[in-house]
Structure formats: C-alpha cells, structure tokens
Design a protein around this motif. Structure first.
Motif, short mmCIF file in Angstrom:
data_model
loop_
_atom_site.label_atom_id
_atom_site.label_comp_id
_atom_site.label_asym_id
_atom_site.label_seq_id
_atom_site.Cartn_x
_atom_site.Cartn_y
_atom_site.Cartn_z
N PRO A 5 0.78 -1.23 0.00
CA PRO A 5 0.00 0.00 0.00
C PRO A 5 0.82 1.29 0.00
O PRO A 5 0.55 2.19 -0.79
CB PRO A 5 -0.84 -0.11 1.27
CG PRO A 5 -0.95 -1.56 1.52
CD PRO A 5 0.33 -2.16 1.04
N PHE A 6 1.82 1.40 0.87
CA PHE A 6 2.55 2.67 0.90
C PHE A 6 3.37 2.86 -0.36
O PHE A 6 3.47 3.97 -0.87
CB PHE A 6 3.43 2.80 2.15
CG PHE A 6 4.01 4.18 2.28
CD1 PHE A 6 3.20 5.25 2.61
CD2 PHE A 6 5.35 4.42 2.04
CE1 PHE A 6 3.71 6.54 2.69
CE2 PHE A 6 5.87 5.70 2.13
CZ PHE A 6 5.06 6.76 2.46
N ARG A 7 3.94 1.80 -0.89
CA ARG A 7 4.69 1.90 -2.14
C ARG A 7 3.78 2.40 -3.26
O ARG A 7 4.17 3.20 -4.10
CB ARG A 7 5.31 0.56 -2.48
CG ARG A 7 6.46 0.69 -3.45
CD ARG A 7 7.23 -0.58 -3.58
NE ARG A 7 8.01 -0.79 -2.36
CZ ARG A 7 8.73 -1.86 -2.11
NH1 ARG A 7 8.78 -2.83 -2.98
NH2 ARG A 7 9.41 -1.98 -1.01
N LYS A 8 2.53 1.93 -3.25
CA LYS A 8 1.55 2.38 -4.24
C LYS A 8 1.25 3.87 -4.07
O LYS A 8 1.18 4.62 -5.03
CB LYS A 8 0.27 1.56 -4.11
CG LYS A 8 -0.74 1.87 -5.18
CD LYS A 8 -1.94 0.95 -5.08
CE LYS A 8 -2.95 1.32 -6.16
NZ LYS A 8 -4.16 0.54 -6.06
N VAL A 9 1.10 4.33 -2.82
CA VAL A 9 0.85 5.75 -2.56
C VAL A 9 2.02 6.59 -3.05
O VAL A 9 1.83 7.62 -3.70
CB VAL A 9 0.61 6.00 -1.05
CG1 VAL A 9 0.61 7.49 -0.74
CG2 VAL A 9 -0.68 5.37 -0.61
N VAL A 10 3.24 6.15 -2.76
CA VAL A 10 4.43 6.89 -3.21
C VAL A 10 4.44 6.99 -4.73
O VAL A 10 4.69 8.06 -5.29
CB VAL A 10 5.72 6.21 -2.69
CG1 VAL A 10 6.96 6.81 -3.34
CG2 VAL A 10 5.80 6.33 -1.17
N GLY A 72 -7.54 5.35 3.67
CA GLY A 72 -7.66 3.95 3.28
C GLY A 72 -6.38 3.14 3.28
O GLY A 72 -6.33 2.04 2.74
N ILE A 73 -5.32 3.64 3.89
CA ILE A 73 -4.03 2.94 3.93
C ILE A 73 -3.91 2.19 5.25
O ILE A 73 -4.16 2.76 6.32
CB ILE A 73 -2.86 3.94 3.79
CG1 ILE A 73 -2.97 4.73 2.50
CG2 ILE A 73 -1.51 3.24 3.89
CD1 ILE A 73 -2.95 3.89 1.25
N PRO A 74 -3.52 0.88 5.23
CA PRO A 74 -3.34 0.16 6.49
C PRO A 74 -2.30 0.86 7.37
O PRO A 74 -1.30 1.38 6.86
CB PRO A 74 -2.82 -1.21 6.05
CG PRO A 74 -3.18 -1.33 4.61
CD PRO A 74 -3.21 0.06 4.06
N GLU A 75 -2.58 0.90 8.67
CA GLU A 75 -1.62 1.51 9.59
C GLU A 75 -1.45 0.63 10.82
O GLU A 75 -2.32 -0.16 11.16
CB GLU A 75 -2.04 2.92 10.00
CG GLU A 75 -3.25 3.01 10.88
CD GLU A 75 -3.57 4.42 11.35
OE1 GLU A 75 -2.65 5.26 11.39
OE2 GLU A 75 -4.73 4.66 11.69
N ALA A 76 -0.30 0.77 11.46
CA ALA A 76 -0.01 0.02 12.67
C ALA A 76 0.92 0.85 13.55
O ALA A 76 1.56 1.78 13.09
CB ALA A 76 0.66 -1.31 12.33
N VAL A 77 0.97 0.47 14.80
CA VAL A 77 1.86 1.09 15.78
C VAL A 77 2.95 0.07 16.08
O VAL A 77 2.67 -1.13 16.18
CB VAL A 77 1.09 1.45 17.06
CG1 VAL A 77 2.03 2.01 18.12
CG2 VAL A 77 -0.02 2.42 16.76
N VAL A 78 4.16 0.54 16.24
CA VAL A 78 5.27 -0.35 16.57
C VAL A 78 6.15 0.35 17.61
O VAL A 78 6.33 1.57 17.57
CB VAL A 78 6.09 -0.73 15.32
CG1 VAL A 78 6.72 0.49 14.67
CG2 VAL A 78 7.13 -1.77 15.63
N ASN A 79 6.67 -0.41 18.56
CA ASN A 79 7.64 0.12 19.51
C ASN A 79 9.03 -0.15 18.96
O ASN A 79 9.40 -1.30 18.75
CB ASN A 79 7.49 -0.56 20.88
CG ASN A 79 6.21 -0.15 21.56
OD1 ASN A 79 5.73 0.97 21.38
ND2 ASN A 79 5.64 -1.05 22.34
N LEU A 80 9.77 0.90 18.68
CA LEU A 80 11.14 0.75 18.17
C LEU A 80 12.10 0.84 19.34
O LEU A 80 12.46 1.92 19.80
CB LEU A 80 11.44 1.84 17.14
CG LEU A 80 10.64 1.77 15.85
CD1 LEU A 80 10.96 2.96 14.95
CD2 LEU A 80 10.90 0.47 15.12
N LEU A 81 12.49 -0.31 19.86
CA LEU A 81 13.43 -0.35 20.97
C LEU A 81 14.87 -0.22 20.48
O LEU A 81 15.75 0.12 21.24
CB LEU A 81 13.24 -1.63 21.77
CG LEU A 81 11.84 -1.82 22.36
CD1 LEU A 81 11.74 -3.15 23.08
CD2 LEU A 81 11.48 -0.67 23.28
N SER A 82 15.07 -0.53 19.22
CA SER A 82 16.40 -0.37 18.61
C SER A 82 16.17 0.22 17.22
O SER A 82 15.05 0.28 16.73
CB SER A 82 17.12 -1.71 18.53
OG SER A 82 16.40 -2.59 17.70
#
Length: 92
Positions: A5-10, A72-82
């Motif tokens: 999806p994001f590649r398509k948006v770009v 309409g783009i899938p989204e998620a949250v992530v914890n970046l510990l590194s």
C-alpha cells in the motif's frame, strides 16, 4: 503479486507530498512544513505491530478506528526499541 500500500501511494503521488498526506490522514502541509524523513522498514525487522488505539502521540482529528488511515491505507503502531535497518524514500 500486489504492490504494498505505501509503495503504491508513493508511486501515485509522483513526488507530491499533499497526496501522501491525504492518504495517510495528515493535515495539509504536515509533511512539507516539518522536519520529516520517510523510511521503509522491512516487516521482518519490526516487532510488536498492533492496531492503533487513537491515543498515540500524533493521532489527529482524521484518525478512524480499525487499522486504516482516513485515506484507506493500512496503519499500525510499533515500539522501536532499537534502530532497525531502513531505506530512506526521497520526495521532490
């Protein structure tokens, strides 16, 4: 194989950050008026992906429940510990 999806948006944006902002549910000028870097991180390098609750920092009036942006783009949250490996995506 479908385009992520994001590649398509770009690709569809053709360098126009206003298109990206709309699809990601951001206010007009948000990306152009901020010190922002867009990066691609491989899914295998991310841990703890979860559906956003709307209580995260950066959630705005366009947030909608269900794991998709108002554009309409899938989204998620992530914890970046590194710092995972990433590739910067350049815009004009």
């Amino acid at each position: 194989m479908s385009i992520p999806p994001f590649r398509k948006v770009v690709s569809e944006a053709n360098g126009n950050l206003r298109v990206v902002e709309k699809r990601l549910g951001l206010s007009d000028g948000y990306l152009g008026d901020k010190d922002t870097m867009v990066v691609h991180i491989e899914r295998k390098d991310l841990d703890s992906l979860k559906v956003p609750s709307g209580n995260e920092g950066g959630a705005n009036q366009y947030w909608v429940p269900g794991g998709y942006t108002s554009g309409g783009i899938p989204e998620a949250v992530v914890n970046l510990l590194s710092k995972p490996p990433y590739k910067e995506i350049k815009f004009k």
